[in-house]
Write a protein that holds these residues in place. Sequence first.
Motif, PDB file in Angstrom:
ATOM      1  N   GLU A 163      22.622 -26.611 -21.902  1.00  0.00           N
ATOM      2  CA  GLU A 163      21.239 -27.073 -21.933  1.00  0.00           C
ATOM      3  C   GLU A 163      20.346 -25.878 -22.217  1.00  0.00           C
ATOM      4  N   HIS A 234      20.450 -22.473 -20.162  1.00  0.00           N
ATOM      5  CA  HIS A 234      20.066 -22.389 -18.749  1.00  0.00           C
ATOM      6  C   HIS A 234      21.079 -21.575 -17.953  1.00  0.00           C
ATOM      7  N   HIS A 250      12.105 -27.402 -18.998  1.00  0.00           N
ATOM      8  CA  HIS A 250      13.093 -28.279 -19.625  1.00  0.00           C
ATOM      9  C   HIS A 250      12.441 -29.144 -20.700  1.00  0.00           C
ATOM     10  N   LYS A 253      16.378 -34.078 -24.238  1.00  0.00           N
ATOM     11  CA  LYS A 253      17.773 -33.831 -24.619  1.00  0.00           C
ATOM     12  C   LYS A 253      17.923 -33.597 -26.113  1.00  0.00           C
ATOM     13  N   SER A 256      17.322 -29.948 -26.395  1.00  0.00           N
ATOM     14  CA  SER A 256      17.884 -29.005 -25.421  1.00  0.00           C
ATOM     15  C   SER A 256      19.412 -28.988 -25.366  1.00  0.00           C
ATOM     16  N   LYS A 257      20.066 -30.042 -25.802  1.00  0.00           N
ATOM     17  CA  LYS A 257      21.522 -30.087 -25.704  1.00  0.00           C
ATOM     18  C   LYS A 257      22.163 -29.468 -26.948  1.00  0.00           C
TER      19      LYS A 257
END
Length: 295
Positions: A163, A234, A250, A253, A256-257
Amino acid sequence: MDLKDLYIFQKVAEKGNISKAAEALNYVQSNVTTRIQKLEKELRTPLFHRHNRGMVLTPEGRKLITYAEKIISIVNEMKKVMHDSDQPVGKLEIGTVETVIKLPFILSKYNKQYKHVDLSLTSGVTKELIDQVLHYKLDGAFVTGNHKSAHPDLVQYKVFEEELVLVTDNTPTTLEEIKQKPLLVFRSGCGYRSKLREWLRDEQVVPTKIMELGTLETILGSVYSGLGVTFIPHSAVQRHEARGLIQCHHLPKKYSKIDTLFICRKEAYQTASLEKFIETLETCKDDTRAPLPFI
Protein backbone atom coordinates in the motif's frame (compact mmCIF):
# COMPACT_ATOMS: atom_id res chain seq x y z
CA MET A 1 33.46 -13.29 -37.10
CA ASP A 2 35.29 -14.05 -33.85
CA LEU A 3 33.19 -14.29 -30.68
CA LYS A 4 35.91 -12.33 -28.90
CA ASP A 5 35.26 -9.42 -31.29
CA LEU A 6 31.65 -9.32 -30.07
CA TYR A 7 32.78 -9.29 -26.44
CA ILE A 8 35.09 -6.36 -27.21
CA PHE A 9 32.42 -4.56 -29.24
CA GLN A 10 29.90 -4.97 -26.39
CA LYS A 11 32.35 -3.60 -23.82
CA VAL A 12 33.25 -0.56 -25.95
CA ALA A 13 29.54 0.14 -26.47
CA GLU A 14 28.98 -0.13 -22.72
CA LYS A 15 31.93 2.08 -21.70
CA GLY A 16 31.73 4.52 -24.62
CA ASN A 17 35.49 4.71 -24.63
CA ILE A 18 38.31 2.54 -26.00
CA SER A 19 40.66 3.01 -23.03
CA LYS A 20 37.98 2.24 -20.43
CA ALA A 21 36.92 -0.85 -22.37
CA ALA A 22 40.55 -2.01 -22.64
CA GLU A 23 41.00 -1.54 -18.90
CA ALA A 24 37.83 -3.51 -18.12
CA LEU A 25 38.88 -6.32 -20.46
CA ASN A 26 42.52 -6.22 -19.32
CA TYR A 27 43.64 -5.70 -22.93
CA VAL A 28 46.05 -3.19 -24.39
CA GLN A 29 44.25 -0.24 -25.97
CA SER A 30 45.74 -0.80 -29.43
CA ASN A 31 44.36 -4.37 -29.46
CA VAL A 32 40.83 -3.13 -28.75
CA THR A 33 41.11 -0.47 -31.45
CA THR A 34 42.35 -3.02 -33.99
CA ARG A 35 39.56 -5.50 -33.19
CA ILE A 36 36.88 -2.83 -33.57
CA GLN A 37 38.35 -1.69 -36.89
CA LYS A 38 38.52 -5.32 -38.05
CA LEU A 39 34.85 -5.83 -37.16
CA GLU A 40 33.81 -2.65 -38.98
CA LYS A 41 35.78 -3.71 -42.06
CA GLU A 42 34.23 -7.17 -41.98
CA LEU A 43 30.70 -5.75 -41.71
CA ARG A 44 31.48 -2.93 -44.17
CA THR A 45 29.98 -0.23 -41.97
CA PRO A 46 31.10 2.09 -39.16
CA LEU A 47 29.79 0.91 -35.80
CA PHE A 48 30.70 3.98 -33.74
CA HIS A 49 30.68 7.74 -34.06
CA ARG A 50 34.05 8.98 -32.73
CA HIS A 51 34.21 12.31 -30.89
CA ASN A 52 36.37 14.06 -28.29
CA ARG A 53 34.42 12.63 -25.34
CA GLY A 54 34.45 9.04 -26.57
CA MET A 55 32.35 6.86 -28.86
CA VAL A 56 28.63 6.30 -29.41
CA LEU A 57 26.93 3.65 -31.50
CA THR A 58 25.84 4.41 -35.04
CA PRO A 59 22.41 3.15 -36.18
CA GLU A 60 24.15 0.04 -37.56
CA GLY A 61 26.04 -0.34 -34.30
CA ARG A 62 22.76 -0.27 -32.36
CA LYS A 63 21.48 -3.09 -34.58
CA LEU A 64 24.60 -5.14 -33.96
CA ILE A 65 24.58 -4.67 -30.16
CA THR A 66 21.16 -6.35 -29.99
CA TYR A 67 22.48 -9.43 -31.78
CA ALA A 68 25.78 -9.36 -29.87
CA GLU A 69 23.97 -9.40 -26.51
CA LYS A 70 21.82 -12.33 -27.62
CA ILE A 71 24.79 -14.32 -28.95
CA ILE A 72 26.89 -13.69 -25.84
CA SER A 73 23.98 -14.58 -23.55
CA ILE A 74 23.44 -17.86 -25.43
CA VAL A 75 27.12 -18.74 -25.08
CA ASN A 76 27.05 -17.88 -21.37
CA GLU A 77 23.88 -19.91 -20.93
CA MET A 78 25.51 -22.85 -22.70
CA LYS A 79 28.42 -22.67 -20.25
CA LYS A 80 26.01 -22.57 -17.32
CA VAL A 81 24.10 -25.59 -18.65
CA MET A 82 27.29 -27.59 -19.06
CA HIS A 83 28.54 -26.79 -15.57
CA ASP A 84 25.24 -26.50 -13.72
CA SER A 85 24.19 -29.00 -11.10
CA ASP A 86 21.50 -29.43 -8.50
CA GLN A 87 23.72 -27.54 -6.06
CA PRO A 88 23.78 -23.86 -7.16
CA VAL A 89 27.18 -22.31 -7.80
CA GLY A 90 28.56 -19.31 -9.70
CA LYS A 91 27.19 -15.79 -10.11
CA LEU A 92 23.62 -14.61 -9.64
CA GLU A 93 23.03 -10.95 -10.47
CA ILE A 94 19.82 -9.50 -9.08
CA GLY A 95 18.37 -5.99 -9.38
CA THR A 96 15.86 -4.33 -7.07
CA VAL A 97 13.89 -1.19 -6.41
CA GLU A 98 14.92 0.35 -3.10
CA THR A 99 11.79 -0.35 -1.09
CA VAL A 100 11.60 -4.16 -1.00
CA ILE A 101 11.37 -4.34 2.78
CA LYS A 102 11.56 -8.12 2.96
CA LEU A 103 14.67 -8.28 0.80
CA PRO A 104 17.14 -8.70 3.72
CA PHE A 105 15.16 -11.76 4.89
CA ILE A 106 15.13 -13.22 1.37
CA LEU A 107 18.85 -12.66 0.79
CA SER A 108 19.81 -13.98 4.21
CA LYS A 109 17.78 -17.15 3.81
CA TYR A 110 19.14 -17.78 0.31
CA ASN A 111 22.75 -17.14 1.32
CA LYS A 112 22.54 -19.51 4.30
CA GLN A 113 21.25 -22.32 2.09
CA TYR A 114 23.42 -21.75 -0.99
CA LYS A 115 26.82 -20.51 0.18
CA HIS A 116 28.59 -21.22 -3.11
CA VAL A 117 26.54 -18.70 -5.10
CA ASP A 118 28.19 -15.32 -5.67
CA LEU A 119 25.10 -13.15 -5.22
CA SER A 120 25.28 -9.49 -6.26
CA LEU A 121 22.61 -6.79 -5.91
CA THR A 122 22.01 -3.69 -8.05
CA SER A 123 19.41 -1.03 -7.22
CA GLY A 124 17.45 1.09 -9.69
CA VAL A 125 13.99 2.14 -10.79
CA THR A 126 11.54 -0.29 -12.36
CA LYS A 127 11.92 0.82 -15.98
CA GLU A 128 15.70 0.50 -16.08
CA LEU A 129 15.69 -2.81 -14.18
CA ILE A 130 13.28 -4.30 -16.73
CA ASP A 131 15.58 -3.13 -19.51
CA GLN A 132 18.63 -4.68 -17.81
CA VAL A 133 16.87 -8.03 -17.42
CA LEU A 134 15.71 -8.00 -21.05
CA HIS A 135 19.25 -7.18 -22.22
CA TYR A 136 20.88 -9.97 -20.18
CA LYS A 137 22.63 -7.62 -17.76
CA LEU A 138 20.71 -9.02 -14.78
CA ASP A 139 19.43 -12.55 -14.09
CA GLY A 140 16.30 -11.17 -12.45
CA ALA A 141 14.93 -8.13 -10.63
CA PHE A 142 12.39 -6.94 -8.08
CA VAL A 143 10.14 -4.34 -9.75
CA THR A 144 6.73 -2.78 -9.15
CA GLY A 145 3.47 -2.98 -11.07
CA ASN A 146 2.30 -5.49 -13.69
CA HIS A 147 4.56 -5.75 -16.74
CA LYS A 148 3.67 -9.14 -18.18
CA SER A 149 1.51 -7.89 -21.03
CA ALA A 150 4.05 -5.25 -22.05
CA HIS A 151 7.00 -7.66 -22.09
CA PRO A 152 6.22 -11.11 -23.50
CA ASP A 153 9.86 -12.14 -23.01
CA LEU A 154 9.53 -11.88 -19.22
CA VAL A 155 8.06 -14.19 -16.63
CA GLN A 156 6.97 -12.64 -13.35
CA TYR A 157 6.31 -13.84 -9.81
CA LYS A 158 4.20 -11.81 -7.40
CA VAL A 159 6.15 -11.38 -4.17
CA PHE A 160 3.63 -9.31 -2.20
CA GLU A 161 1.22 -6.40 -2.46
CA GLU A 162 2.09 -2.99 -1.05
CA GLU A 163 0.00 0.00 0.00
CA LEU A 164 1.48 3.31 -1.08
CA VAL A 165 0.96 6.29 1.23
CA LEU A 166 1.67 9.99 1.08
CA VAL A 167 4.31 10.73 3.70
CA THR A 168 4.79 14.15 5.34
CA ASP A 169 6.63 15.39 8.42
CA ASN A 170 4.88 15.35 11.79
CA THR A 171 3.38 18.83 11.41
CA PRO A 172 -0.45 18.61 11.16
CA THR A 173 -1.25 18.71 7.45
CA THR A 174 -4.44 18.39 5.40
CA LEU A 175 -4.69 16.65 2.04
CA GLU A 176 -5.28 19.99 0.32
CA GLU A 177 -2.11 21.38 1.88
CA ILE A 178 -0.18 18.29 0.74
CA LYS A 179 -1.11 19.02 -2.87
CA GLN A 180 0.80 22.31 -2.66
CA LYS A 181 4.02 20.81 -1.26
CA PRO A 182 7.10 19.88 -3.32
CA LEU A 183 7.08 16.22 -4.39
CA LEU A 184 10.15 14.17 -3.46
CA VAL A 185 10.43 11.25 -5.88
CA PHE A 186 12.75 8.70 -7.42
CA ARG A 187 13.84 9.38 -11.00
CA SER A 188 11.61 8.73 -14.00
CA GLY A 189 10.74 5.07 -14.49
CA CYS A 190 9.71 4.50 -10.87
CA GLY A 191 6.40 2.64 -10.42
CA TYR A 192 5.48 4.66 -7.30
CA ARG A 193 6.00 7.89 -9.18
CA SER A 194 3.69 6.68 -11.96
CA LYS A 195 0.94 5.95 -9.42
CA LEU A 196 1.38 9.38 -7.84
CA ARG A 197 1.20 11.03 -11.25
CA GLU A 198 -2.08 9.18 -11.91
CA TRP A 199 -3.60 10.50 -8.67
CA LEU A 200 -2.45 14.07 -9.36
CA ARG A 201 -3.89 13.91 -12.87
CA ASP A 202 -7.29 12.74 -11.64
CA GLU A 203 -7.27 15.40 -8.92
CA GLN A 204 -6.31 17.99 -11.57
CA VAL A 205 -3.31 19.04 -9.52
CA VAL A 206 -0.21 20.56 -11.08
CA PRO A 207 2.73 20.05 -8.67
CA THR A 208 4.46 23.24 -7.51
CA LYS A 209 7.83 21.48 -7.64
CA ILE A 210 9.14 17.97 -8.34
CA MET A 211 12.50 17.04 -6.85
CA GLU A 212 14.26 13.83 -7.92
CA LEU A 213 16.33 12.33 -5.11
CA GLY A 214 18.59 9.32 -5.58
CA THR A 215 17.92 7.12 -2.56
CA LEU A 216 15.13 6.24 -0.17
CA GLU A 217 17.26 7.38 2.75
CA THR A 218 17.67 10.84 1.21
CA ILE A 219 13.96 11.08 0.40
CA LEU A 220 12.88 10.14 3.93
CA GLY A 221 15.44 12.44 5.53
CA SER A 222 14.15 15.29 3.38
CA VAL A 223 10.55 14.52 4.35
CA TYR A 224 11.45 14.52 8.06
CA SER A 225 13.08 17.93 7.66
CA GLY A 226 9.90 19.35 6.10
CA LEU A 227 11.22 19.77 2.56
CA GLY A 228 8.25 18.07 0.90
CA VAL A 229 6.07 14.98 0.56
CA THR A 230 6.74 11.55 -0.92
CA PHE A 231 4.69 8.52 -2.01
CA ILE A 232 6.17 5.18 -0.95
CA PRO A 233 5.11 1.83 0.56
CA HIS A 234 3.60 2.06 4.03
CA SER A 235 5.79 -0.83 5.15
CA ALA A 236 8.89 1.35 4.64
CA VAL A 237 7.77 3.93 7.20
CA GLN A 238 5.24 2.30 9.54
CA ARG A 239 7.68 2.17 12.47
CA HIS A 240 8.49 5.85 12.05
CA GLU A 241 4.77 6.60 11.92
CA ALA A 242 4.24 4.65 15.16
CA ARG A 243 6.94 6.77 16.83
CA GLY A 244 5.23 9.98 15.70
CA LEU A 245 8.10 11.07 13.46
CA ILE A 246 5.99 11.34 10.31
CA GLN A 247 2.40 11.27 9.10
CA CYS A 248 0.99 8.85 6.55
CA HIS A 249 -1.98 9.85 4.41
CA HIS A 250 -3.96 7.08 2.71
CA LEU A 251 -5.37 7.31 -0.81
CA PRO A 252 -8.08 5.21 -2.55
CA LYS A 253 -7.04 1.67 -3.53
CA LYS A 254 -6.96 2.63 -7.22
CA TYR A 255 -3.84 4.70 -6.56
CA SER A 256 -2.36 3.07 -3.49
CA LYS A 257 -2.22 -0.66 -4.25
CA ILE A 258 0.82 -1.89 -6.13
CA ASP A 259 2.48 -5.29 -6.55
CA THR A 260 6.13 -6.04 -5.93
CA LEU A 261 7.17 -8.58 -8.57
CA PHE A 262 10.23 -10.62 -9.31
CA ILE A 263 10.91 -10.83 -13.03
CA CYS A 264 13.31 -12.88 -15.14
CA ARG A 265 13.65 -13.77 -18.80
CA LYS A 266 11.35 -16.39 -20.26
CA GLU A 267 13.93 -18.95 -21.35
CA ALA A 268 13.89 -22.68 -21.94
CA TYR A 269 16.63 -23.28 -19.39
CA GLN A 270 16.82 -21.84 -15.87
CA THR A 271 20.02 -22.17 -13.86
CA ALA A 272 19.92 -23.91 -10.51
CA SER A 273 20.98 -20.70 -8.73
CA LEU A 274 18.05 -18.73 -10.19
CA GLU A 275 15.63 -21.61 -9.73
CA LYS A 276 16.52 -21.88 -6.03
CA PHE A 277 16.26 -18.11 -5.63
CA ILE A 278 12.68 -18.21 -6.94
CA GLU A 279 11.93 -21.09 -4.59
CA THR A 280 13.28 -19.01 -1.71
CA LEU A 281 10.97 -16.15 -2.70
CA GLU A 282 7.98 -18.45 -2.51
CA THR A 283 8.89 -19.57 1.02
CA CYS A 284 9.37 -15.95 2.17
CA LYS A 285 5.99 -14.68 0.95
CA ASP A 286 4.27 -15.38 4.26
CA ASP A 287 7.09 -14.09 6.47
CA THR A 288 5.34 -11.81 8.96
CA ARG A 289 8.40 -10.39 10.68
CA ALA A 290 8.28 -6.59 10.91
CA PRO A 291 10.60 -4.76 8.54
CA LEU A 292 13.60 -2.90 9.90
CA PRO A 293 13.62 0.92 9.63
CA PHE A 294 15.78 2.40 6.91
CA ILE A 295 17.12 5.35 8.90
